[in-house]
Design an enzyme around this catalytic site. Structure first.
Site, PDB file in Angstrom:
ATOM      1  N   LYS A   1      48.923  29.188  72.366  1.00 43.85           N
ATOM      2  CA  LYS A   1      48.819  27.910  72.728  1.00 43.85           C
ATOM      3  C   LYS A   1      50.382  27.430  72.400  1.00 43.85           C
ATOM      4  CE  LYS A   1      46.966  23.940  70.710  1.00 43.85           C
ATOM      5  NZ  LYS A   1      48.192  23.059  70.533  1.00 43.85           N
ATOM      6  N   ASN A   2      50.455  27.481  71.026  1.00 39.12           N
ATOM      7  CA  ASN A   2      51.672  26.916  70.572  1.00 39.12           C
ATOM      8  C   ASN A   2      53.063  27.582  70.890  1.00 39.12           C
ATOM      9  OD1 ASN A   2      50.140  24.797  69.409  1.00 39.12           O
ATOM     10  ND2 ASN A   2      50.233  25.659  67.102  1.00 39.12           N
TER      11      ASN A   2
ATOM     12  N   CYS B   1      45.797  15.399  68.990  1.00 43.67           N
ATOM     13  CA  CYS B   1      44.643  15.064  68.220  1.00 43.67           C
ATOM     14  C   CYS B   1      45.056  14.100  67.103  1.00 43.67           C
ATOM     15  CB  CYS B   1      44.431  16.442  67.274  1.00 43.67           C
ATOM     16  SG  CYS B   1      43.404  17.683  68.253  1.00 43.67           S
TER      17      CYS B   1
ATOM     18  N   ARG C   1      51.761  11.444  62.711  1.00 45.27           N
ATOM     19  CA  ARG C   1      52.288  12.262  63.757  1.00 45.27           C
ATOM     20  C   ARG C   1      53.519  11.380  64.419  1.00 45.27           C
ATOM     21  NH1 ARG C   1      48.546  16.397  66.742  1.00 45.27           N
ATOM     22  NH2 ARG C   1      50.241  17.901  66.145  1.00 45.27           N
TER      23      ARG C   1
ATOM     24  N   ASP D   1      47.353  24.968  60.492  1.00 42.55           N
ATOM     25  CA  ASP D   1      46.069  25.027  61.660  1.00 42.55           C
ATOM     26  C   ASP D   1      44.967  25.894  61.222  1.00 42.55           C
ATOM     27  OD1 ASP D   1      47.607  23.461  63.134  1.00 42.55           O
ATOM     28  OD2 ASP D   1      48.464  24.759  64.597  1.00 42.55           O
TER      29      ASP D   1
ATOM     30  N   ARG E   1      41.144  22.849  73.827  1.00 43.19           N
ATOM     31  CA  ARG E   1      42.433  22.574  73.884  1.00 43.19           C
ATOM     32  C   ARG E   1      43.104  23.820  73.416  1.00 43.19           C
ATOM     33  NH1 ARG E   1      43.982  16.631  72.334  1.00 43.19           N
ATOM     34  NH2 ARG E   1      45.798  17.348  73.094  1.00 43.19           N
TER      35      ARG E   1
HETATM   36  C1  UD1 Z   1      53.285  21.867  65.718  1.00 43.00           C
HETATM   37  C2  UD1 Z   1      51.896  22.580  66.241  1.00 43.00           C
HETATM   38  C3  UD1 Z   1      50.752  22.261  65.417  1.00 43.00           C
HETATM   39  C4  UD1 Z   1      50.788  22.570  64.129  1.00 43.00           C
HETATM   40  C5  UD1 Z   1      52.029  21.946  63.506  1.00 43.00           C
HETATM   41  C6  UD1 Z   1      52.584  22.296  62.155  1.00 43.00           C
HETATM   42  C7  UD1 Z   1      52.327  22.879  68.425  1.00 43.00           C
HETATM   43  C8  UD1 Z   1      52.160  22.388  69.981  1.00 43.00           C
HETATM   44  N1  UD1 Z   1      51.841  22.354  67.657  1.00 43.00           N
HETATM   45  O1  UD1 Z   1      52.866  20.642  65.760  1.00 43.00           O
HETATM   46  O2  UD1 Z   1      49.331  22.998  66.046  1.00 43.00           O
HETATM   47  O3  UD1 Z   1      49.898  22.078  63.215  1.00 43.00           O
HETATM   48  O4  UD1 Z   1      53.263  22.384  64.413  1.00 43.00           O
HETATM   49  O5  UD1 Z   1      52.494  23.529  61.990  1.00 43.00           O
HETATM   50  O6  UD1 Z   1      53.127  23.647  68.263  1.00 43.00           O
HETATM   51  N2  UD1 Z   1      57.074  14.677  61.603  1.00 43.00           N
HETATM   52  C9  UD1 Z   1      57.747  13.674  61.474  1.00 43.00           C
HETATM   53  N3  UD1 Z   1      58.697  13.122  62.377  1.00 43.00           N
HETATM   54  C10 UD1 Z   1      58.877  13.846  63.521  1.00 43.00           C
HETATM   55  C11 UD1 Z   1      58.009  14.998  63.911  1.00 43.00           C
HETATM   56  C12 UD1 Z   1      57.138  15.559  62.668  1.00 43.00           C
HETATM   57  O7  UD1 Z   1      57.674  12.968  60.201  1.00 43.00           O
HETATM   58  O8  UD1 Z   1      59.691  13.453  64.204  1.00 43.00           O
HETATM   59  C13 UD1 Z   1      56.211  15.262  60.487  1.00 43.00           C
HETATM   60  C14 UD1 Z   1      54.638  15.290  61.111  1.00 43.00           C
HETATM   61  O9  UD1 Z   1      54.091  13.940  60.789  1.00 43.00           O
HETATM   62  C15 UD1 Z   1      53.974  16.261  60.207  1.00 43.00           C
HETATM   63  C16 UD1 Z   1      55.087  17.169  59.814  1.00 43.00           C
HETATM   64  O10 UD1 Z   1      56.302  16.626  60.305  1.00 43.00           O
HETATM   65  O11 UD1 Z   1      53.385  15.456  58.962  1.00 43.00           O
HETATM   66  C17 UD1 Z   1      54.929  18.606  60.594  1.00 43.00           C
HETATM   67  O12 UD1 Z   1      54.974  18.117  62.198  1.00 43.00           O
HETATM   68  P1  UD1 Z   1      55.464  19.215  63.219  1.00 43.00           P
HETATM   69  O13 UD1 Z   1      55.954  20.474  62.370  1.00 43.00           O
HETATM   70  O14 UD1 Z   1      56.311  18.354  64.141  1.00 43.00           O
HETATM   71  O15 UD1 Z   1      54.282  19.449  64.123  1.00 43.00           O
HETATM   72  P2  UD1 Z   1      54.122  19.472  65.547  1.00 43.00           P
HETATM   73  O16 UD1 Z   1      55.381  20.082  66.167  1.00 43.00           O
HETATM   74  O17 UD1 Z   1      53.648  17.987  66.293  1.00 43.00           O
END
Ligand code: UD1
Length: 419
Positions: A22-23, A116, A121, A306, A398
């Site tokens: 999925k990711n 979720c 986030r 995850d 999901r």
């Molecule tokens: C992706 C994965 C999710 C996984 C996560 C971490 C997908 C669709 N989802 O989510 O399953 O749990 O990586 O491996 O690929 N953050 C900020 N600012 C931002 C973006 C992120 O502060 O603009 C923080 C988030 O709040 C979090 C951390 O960075 O604490 C990691 O988030 P991120 O790596 O961005 O996760 P996702 O891409 O949302």
């Protein structure tokens, strides 16, 4: 309403072929927006998040169809740059389309993403990344407005290696002329997969998986692309943990064991035996496992956040105490009260859990509050005495397609039922 009914106590035996992750698929689908042509993605499980992303693409004008397990996305004609509140609210990864919409159409309007509820986030890194390439980004009344007409290659330093922000900036840079460098990007295998997909379409990206990613902008991409995304490393890990909890012997095909190295090394030390081949994992588990002792989630190649909930479920019945730190998301412990209902001994504060392993858990009525937390509860149900029901399974759908069929094939007693 639907829930899982699980009779615990069965060992797991057999083989599962893992589908594309999925990711990996979600950013690749966002990447399709950059292609003025037709993309065929092979071996795509129908996770409900994929349907939610396809809804966004269709709203932009893409024509989507399925041929058995292959997904065909025709993005020759796109006539909207607008991601509505209704579709963006269904998944966090809706924000991944910002970079590609700006790259292809130079204008974007996106409602804030849903997904979720596992922490704040924020999307600040995504937006600053676009700005570093010269896009004008404004936030107003719950929408993000982007204008990419002045975009050109630039440099962006991520203060945290966000997976989604790294993917979004890559996509924004592919059709943006000039050289873009991303410093301190995420190194997850899904980033490498996105690079491979886009390069197969004619993009010029290098460095994914390392500390610097470079993108040389190109004018256009190829018209016909056929690609198979990488196997789902989180489902792979979930099935390994399920077998470690229940006992048994499983064989997973179409995997890359290196993607699960952190988990495999922990399980090996806790008395699971492995036979690892290039694209196959065999694992045998018998008897009660030793606790992991101390474990923390981290960015790749560390233990993935995850898998935190499935790992916690395993620790609740392992021999000894475990200190578990969640380092990536700040509110990812919603499964804890549910595990306690099943007899688990867990204390938690902020991002730390202390788990004292019990001989066994007992079936209970529990509720999934997010995707991976839900998977952890299903695993707890499989390994407990008596029967368990897990409601909230729309979260599990999901990211696990027909999870009950996958587990039943291995000898578990689990079915989807109306209640
Ligand atoms: C992706 C994965 C999710 C996984 C996560 C971490 C997908 C669709 N989802 O989510 O399953 O749990 O990586 O491996 O690929 N953050 C900020 N600012 C931002 C973006 C992120 O502060 O603009 C923080 C988030 O709040 C979090 C951390 O960075 O604490 C990691 O988030 P991120 O790596 O961005 O996760 P996702 O891409 O949302």
């Amino acid at each position: 309403m639907k829930r899982y009914y699980i009779e615990g106590g069965n060992r797991l035996y057999g083989m599962v072929k893992i589908g594309s992750g999925k990711n990996a698929l979600l950013p690749i689908l966002a990447g399709c927006i950059l292609i003025d042509g037709v993309t065929t993605l092979l071996n795509v499980p129908r996770y409900s998040d994929i349907d939610a992303m396809l809804e966004i693409l269709e709203h932009l004008g893409a024509v989507v169809s399925w041929q058995d397990e292959n997904l065909i996305v025709d993005t020759r004609v796109l006539n909207s740059h607008d991601v509505t509140l209704e579709s963006a609210g269904k998944l966090r990864a809706s924000i991944f389309t910002l970079g590609s919409i700006l790259g292809r159409m130079k204008l974007a309007k996106l409602a804030y993403p849903g997904g979720c509820n596992i922490g704040l986030r924020p999307i600040d890194l995504h937006l600053s990344g676009m700005r570093a390439l010269g896009a004008k980004i404004n936030e107003k009344n719950g929408f993000i407005y982007g204008n990419g007409s002045q975009m050109k290659g630039g440099e962006f330093i991520l203060n945290f290696p966000s997976v989604g922000a790294t993917e979004n900036i890559i996509m924004a840079a592919v059709l943006t002329l000039g050289k873009t460098t991303i410093i301190n990007p995420a190194k997850e295998p899904e980033i490498v997969d996105l690079q491979d997909f886009l390069n197969s379409a004619g993009a010029k990206i290098s460095g994914a998986g390392s500390n610097i990613i470079t993108i040389e902008g190109v004018k256009s991409l190829h018209k016909n692309i056929v690609y198979e995304a990488m196997p789902d490393r989180i489902i792979t890990g979930t099935l390994l943990i399920a077998t470690a909890m229940c006992g048994g012997e499983i064989e997973l095909e179409n995997v890359n064991f290196q993607h699960n190295q952190a988990l495999i090394s922990k399980l090996s030390k806790s008395a699971c035996q492995f036979d690892l081949k290039r694209d196959k994992i065999k694992m045998k588990a018998s008897g009660r496992l030793k606790s992991f002792g101390e474990v923390d989630t981290a960015v790749y190649p560390g233990l993935p956040t995850d898998l935190q909930a499935p790992i916690m479920a395993l620790q609740t019945i392992s021999d000894g105490a475990c200190v578990l730190l969640e380092n990536v998301f700040e509110a990812r412990f919603k499964h804890v009260p549910e595990l306690i209902k099943m007899g688990a001994d867990i204390k938690f504060k902020n991002n730390v859990c202390i788990i004292n392993g019990r001989e066994k858990l007992y079936g209970a009525e529990v509720k999934a509050c997010d995707l991976r937390g839900g998977a952890g509860l299903v695993l707890a149900g499989l390994a407990s005495e008596g029967y368990t029901t897990v409601s909230g399974i729309e979260y599990i759908d999901r990211g696990y397609y027909k999870f009950e069929e996958m587990l039943s094939k291995l000898g578990a007693v689990v079915r989807r039922e109306e209640y």
